[in-house]
Design a protein around this motif. Structure first.
Motif, PDB file in Angstrom:
ATOM      1  N   VAL A  51       0.848  -1.198   0.000  1.00 41.48           N
ATOM      2  CA  VAL A  51       0.000   0.000   0.000  1.00 41.48           C
ATOM      3  C   VAL A  51       0.884   1.249   0.000  1.00 41.48           C
ATOM      4  O   VAL A  51       0.642   2.199  -0.747  1.00 41.48           O
ATOM      5  N   ASN A  52       1.948   1.243   0.793  1.00 40.00           N
ATOM      6  CA  ASN A  52       2.849   2.397   0.812  1.00 40.00           C
ATOM      7  C   ASN A  52       3.509   2.635  -0.537  1.00 40.00           C
ATOM      8  O   ASN A  52       3.630   3.766  -0.986  1.00 40.00           O
ATOM      9  N   GLN A  53       3.915   1.558  -1.181  1.00 39.00           N
ATOM     10  CA  GLN A  53       4.535   1.683  -2.499  1.00 39.00           C
ATOM     11  C   GLN A  53       3.519   2.229  -3.512  1.00 39.00           C
ATOM     12  O   GLN A  53       3.848   3.079  -4.341  1.00 39.00           O
ATOM     13  N   LEU A  54       2.289   1.736  -3.404  1.00 39.39           N
ATOM     14  CA  LEU A  54       1.217   2.223  -4.282  1.00 39.39           C
ATOM     15  C   LEU A  54       1.024   3.729  -4.088  1.00 39.39           C
ATOM     16  O   LEU A  54       0.916   4.477  -5.062  1.00 39.39           O
ATOM     17  N   LEU A  55       0.999   4.157  -2.827  1.00 34.20           N
ATOM     18  CA  LEU A  55       0.816   5.577  -2.530  1.00 34.20           C
ATOM     19  C   LEU A  55       1.955   6.391  -3.126  1.00 34.20           C
ATOM     20  O   LEU A  55       1.747   7.452  -3.711  1.00 34.20           O
ATOM     21  N   THR A  56       3.164   5.876  -3.009  1.00 32.94           N
ATOM     22  CA  THR A  56       4.327   6.573  -3.579  1.00 32.94           C
ATOM     23  C   THR A  56       4.163   6.745  -5.082  1.00 32.94           C
ATOM     24  O   THR A  56       4.396   7.822  -5.626  1.00 32.94           O
ATOM     25  N   GLU A  57       3.752   5.674  -5.746  1.00 33.96           N
ATOM     26  CA  GLU A  57       3.587   5.748  -7.201  1.00 33.96           C
ATOM     27  C   GLU A  57       2.448   6.692  -7.573  1.00 33.96           C
ATOM     28  O   GLU A  57       2.565   7.468  -8.512  1.00 33.96           O
ATOM     29  N   LEU A  58       1.349   6.614  -6.835  1.00 38.93           N
ATOM     30  CA  LEU A  58       0.184   7.446  -7.148  1.00 38.93           C
ATOM     31  C   LEU A  58       0.488   8.917  -6.942  1.00 38.93           C
ATOM     32  O   LEU A  58      -0.011   9.773  -7.658  1.00 38.93           O
ATOM     33  N   ASP A  59       1.316   9.223  -5.951  1.00 39.39           N
ATOM     34  CA  ASP A  59       1.611  10.621  -5.646  1.00 39.39           C
ATOM     35  C   ASP A  59       2.744  11.191  -6.494  1.00 39.39           C
ATOM     36  O   ASP A  59       2.947  12.391  -6.511  1.00 39.39           O
ATOM     37  N   GLY A  60       3.441  10.347  -7.195  1.00 36.33           N
ATOM     38  CA  GLY A  60       4.549  10.835  -8.037  1.00 36.33           C
ATOM     39  C   GLY A  60       4.007  11.594  -9.233  1.00 36.33           C
ATOM     40  O   GLY A  60       3.996  11.108 -10.342  1.00 36.33           O
ATOM     41  N   ALA A  61       3.555  12.836  -8.971  1.00 36.06           N
ATOM     42  CA  ALA A  61       2.744  13.588  -9.933  1.00 36.06           C
ATOM     43  C   ALA A  61       3.323  13.671 -11.350  1.00 36.06           C
ATOM     44  O   ALA A  61       2.697  13.220 -12.290  1.00 36.06           O
ATOM     45  N   ASP A  62       4.509  14.227 -11.484  1.00 39.31           N
ATOM     46  CA  ASP A  62       4.966  14.464 -12.858  1.00 39.31           C
ATOM     47  C   ASP A  62       5.351  13.167 -13.555  1.00 39.31           C
ATOM     48  O   ASP A  62       5.285  13.055 -14.764  1.00 39.31           O
ATOM     49  N   GLN A  63       5.705  12.152 -12.747  1.00 38.82           N
ATOM     50  CA  GLN A  63       6.078  10.880 -13.366  1.00 38.82           C
ATOM     51  C   GLN A  63       4.874  10.108 -13.883  1.00 38.82           C
ATOM     52  O   GLN A  63       5.011   9.202 -14.659  1.00 38.82           O
ATOM     53  N   ARG A  64       3.682  10.477 -13.400  1.00 40.26           N
ATOM     54  CA  ARG A  64       2.534   9.664 -13.748  1.00 40.26           C
ATOM     55  C   ARG A  64       1.876  10.089 -15.051  1.00 40.26           C
ATOM     56  O   ARG A  64       0.859   9.549 -15.431  1.00 40.26           O
ATOM     57  N   HIS A  65       2.469  11.048 -15.705  1.00 39.51           N
ATOM     58  CA  HIS A  65       1.885  11.616 -16.910  1.00 39.51           C
ATOM     59  C   HIS A  65       1.219  10.594 -17.838  1.00 39.51           C
ATOM     60  O   HIS A  65       1.879   9.706 -18.350  1.00 39.51           O
ATOM     61  N   GLY A  66      -0.095  10.743 -18.021  1.00 36.90           N
ATOM     62  CA  GLY A  66      -0.806   9.856 -18.958  1.00 36.90           C
ATOM     63  C   GLY A  66      -1.120   8.483 -18.395  1.00 36.90           C
ATOM     64  O   GLY A  66      -1.601   7.618 -19.112  1.00 36.90           O
ATOM     65  N   VAL A  67      -0.839   8.272 -17.104  1.00 34.49           N
ATOM     66  CA  VAL A  67      -1.168   6.981 -16.487  1.00 34.49           C
ATOM     67  C   VAL A  67      -2.357   7.176 -15.539  1.00 34.49           C
ATOM     68  O   VAL A  67      -2.295   7.971 -14.608  1.00 34.49           O
ATOM     69  N   TYR A  68      -3.440   6.480 -15.823  1.00 30.68           N
ATOM     70  CA  TYR A  68      -4.668   6.605 -15.030  1.00 30.68           C
ATOM     71  C   TYR A  68      -4.901   5.314 -14.258  1.00 30.68           C
ATOM     72  O   TYR A  68      -4.558   4.232 -14.750  1.00 30.68           O
ATOM     73  N   VAL A  69      -5.487   5.434 -13.071  1.00 30.60           N
ATOM     74  CA  VAL A  69      -5.780   4.223 -12.310  1.00 30.60           C
ATOM     75  C   VAL A  69      -7.278   4.097 -12.049  1.00 30.60           C
ATOM     76  O   VAL A  69      -7.941   5.081 -11.735  1.00 30.60           O
ATOM     77  N   ILE A  70      -7.783   2.885 -12.229  1.00 29.33           N
ATOM     78  CA  ILE A  70      -9.169   2.577 -11.865  1.00 29.33           C
ATOM     79  C   ILE A  70      -9.102   1.343 -10.968  1.00 29.33           C
ATOM     80  O   ILE A  70      -8.534   0.319 -11.367  1.00 29.33           O
ATOM     81  N   GLY A  71      -9.656   1.471  -9.766  1.00 29.77           N
ATOM     82  CA  GLY A  71      -9.686   0.328  -8.855  1.00 29.77           C
ATOM     83  C   GLY A  71     -11.092  -0.255  -8.827  1.00 29.77           C
ATOM     84  O   GLY A  71     -12.054   0.413  -9.192  1.00 29.77           O
ATOM     85  N   ALA A  72     -11.214  -1.507  -8.420  1.00 30.05           N
ATOM     86  CA  ALA A  72     -12.542  -2.118  -8.282  1.00 30.05           C
ATOM     87  C   ALA A  72     -12.558  -3.023  -7.065  1.00 30.05           C
ATOM     88  O   ALA A  72     -11.555  -3.667  -6.739  1.00 30.05           O
ATOM     89  N   THR A  73     -13.692  -3.027  -6.392  1.00 26.62           N
ATOM     90  CA  THR A  73     -13.830  -3.858  -5.203  1.00 26.62           C
ATOM     91  C   THR A  73     -15.292  -4.164  -4.897  1.00 26.62           C
ATOM     92  O   THR A  73     -16.179  -3.418  -5.295  1.00 26.62           O
TER      93      THR A  73
END
Ligand code: ATP
Length: 262
Positions: free
Chosen positions: A136-158
Motif C-alpha cells: 500500500v505504501n509503495q502504491l501511494l508513492t507511485e500514485l503521488d509521483g505527480a509528474d512521473q505519472r503523466h498519462g497513467v490513469y488508475v481505476i480500482g474495483a472492489t
C-alpha cells in the motif's frame, strides 16, 4: 488472448456496455477527453490525473466499463488483480508495484485497472500484514509521483469498500469513489441489447418487456450474459434436434423469445 499484467488496447467497445450512464459521463470527462485533448486540461491548470474506485456487487460491469474507457480513449490497459501483487519474498511485492507503473509509463496513455483492491488489506491475518502495508505504501508513492505519472490513469474495483485503506481513496489517488449497483429494469434492457449486439436475435424479441419480468429482478449483468448464452445454445440444439430427426432445417439460426423460456 490477453495476458494478466500486460498492456494492450482492449477490444471492448462503449456499445458493449449497457446502462451505467452517469459513470460513462464521468469517465468521458475525467479520462477519455483528457487523453484526447490534454491541452484543454493543462490550460485550466488540471495537472494531475484523476483516479477512480468502483465498488459494488460482482458482475455488474466494473471491469467491462474500465476496458471500454481504454478502448474509447485509444489507451493501453493493464489488468492487475490485487492479491497477485502479494509475493512471497521480502521486497518482491513492492518491486512488482514499481514495475507495473513503470510499464504503464512506457506505454502511456495507459489505464491500470486494479481489480480486487480489497485483497490488499491487513485483514488477511498477521502474517500478511507487513507485506500488505509495504505494498500500500509503495502504491501511494507511485500514485503521488505527480509528474512521473503523466498519462497513467488508475481505476480500482472492489466488492468491499469498507475494508480498503482510506489513504488510497484520497483525491489524486483512487479519489473518485463510485458505486456500481445492480441494474434497474431499464438498465437490464440496455444490458441485454448490448449483449445481443453481435448475435442474431429475432427482430420481435422485446428486450424491455423481457428485462421487466419478475424473474429478471436482481439479475446482474453477468447473469444476463449467461442467459443470452443459454438462449443461443438452445437455438443451436433446436437445429440439431431437427437434423437428428431427419427434418430439414433451412432457416437461419436466430435467437427467439422462446429460447429464453427454457
Ligand atoms: P467482479 O466484481 O466480479 O470483478 P465486475 O463488476 O467487474 O465483477 P464484469 O467482469 O465487468 O463485472 O462483468 C462480467 C460480465 O457480465 C461481462 O463480461 C459482461 O458479459 C456482463 N456484464 C456485466 N455488466 C454488464 C453491462 N453493464 N453491460 C453489458 N454486459 C455486462
Amino acid at each position: 488472448t490477453r495476458r494478466e499484467g500486460f498492456s494492450s488496447i482492449p477490444n471492448i467497445k462503449w456499445e458493449d456496455v449497457g446502462g451505467l450512464d452517469s459513470l460513462r459521463k464521468e469517465f468521458n470527462c475525467y479520462i477519455i477527453q483528457r487523453i484526447k485533448h490534454p491541452e484543454d486540461y493543462e490550460e485550466l491548470g488540471m495537472d494531475k490525473e484523476v483516479g477512480f474506485m468502483l465498488y459494488g456487487p460482482p458482475g455488474c460491469g466494473k471491469t467491462l466499463i474500465a476496458m471500454a474507457v481504454a478502448n474509447e480513449a485509444g489507451a493501453n490497459f493493464i489488468h492487475i488483480k490485487g492479491p497477485e501483487i502479494l509475493k512471497k519474498y521480502v521486497g518482491e511485492s513492492e518491486q512488482e508495484v514499481r514495475k507495473i507503473f513503470s510499464r504503464a509509463r512506457t506505454c502511456s496513455p495507459c489505464i491500470i485497472f486494479f481489480d480486487e483492491v480489497d485483497g490488499l488489506t491487513s485483514e488477511r491475518g498477521r502474517e500478511g500484514a507487513g507485506v500488505v502495508e509495504r505494498v500500500v505504501n509503495q502504491l501511494l508513492t507511485e500514485l503521488d509521483g505527480a509528474d512521473q505519472r503523466h498519462g497513467v490513469y488508475v481505476i480500482g474495483a472492489t466488492n468491499r469498500l469498507d475494508v480498503i485503506d482510506h489513504a488510497l481513496l484520497r483525491p489524486g489517488r483512487f479519489g473518485r469513489v463510485v458505486y456500481v449497483p445492480l441494474p434497474s429494469a431499464d438498465e437490464r434492457g440496455l444490458i441485454l441489447k448490448a449483449l445481443a449486439r453481435k448475435r442474431p436475435v429475432s427482430p420481435d424479441f422485446d428486450f424491455n418487456a423481457f428485462a421487466s419480468r419478475e424473474a429478471c429482478k436482481n439479475l446482474t449483468g453477468a447473469d444476463l450474459a449467461a442467459l443470452v448464452s443459454e438462449a443461443a445454445m438452445t437455438c443451436k440444439q433446436e437445429k440439431e434436434k431437427h437434423v437428428d430427426q431427419g427434418i430439414s432445417y433451412d432457416e437461419p439460426l436466430v435467437i427467439k423469445t422462446s429460447h429464453f423460456e427454457k
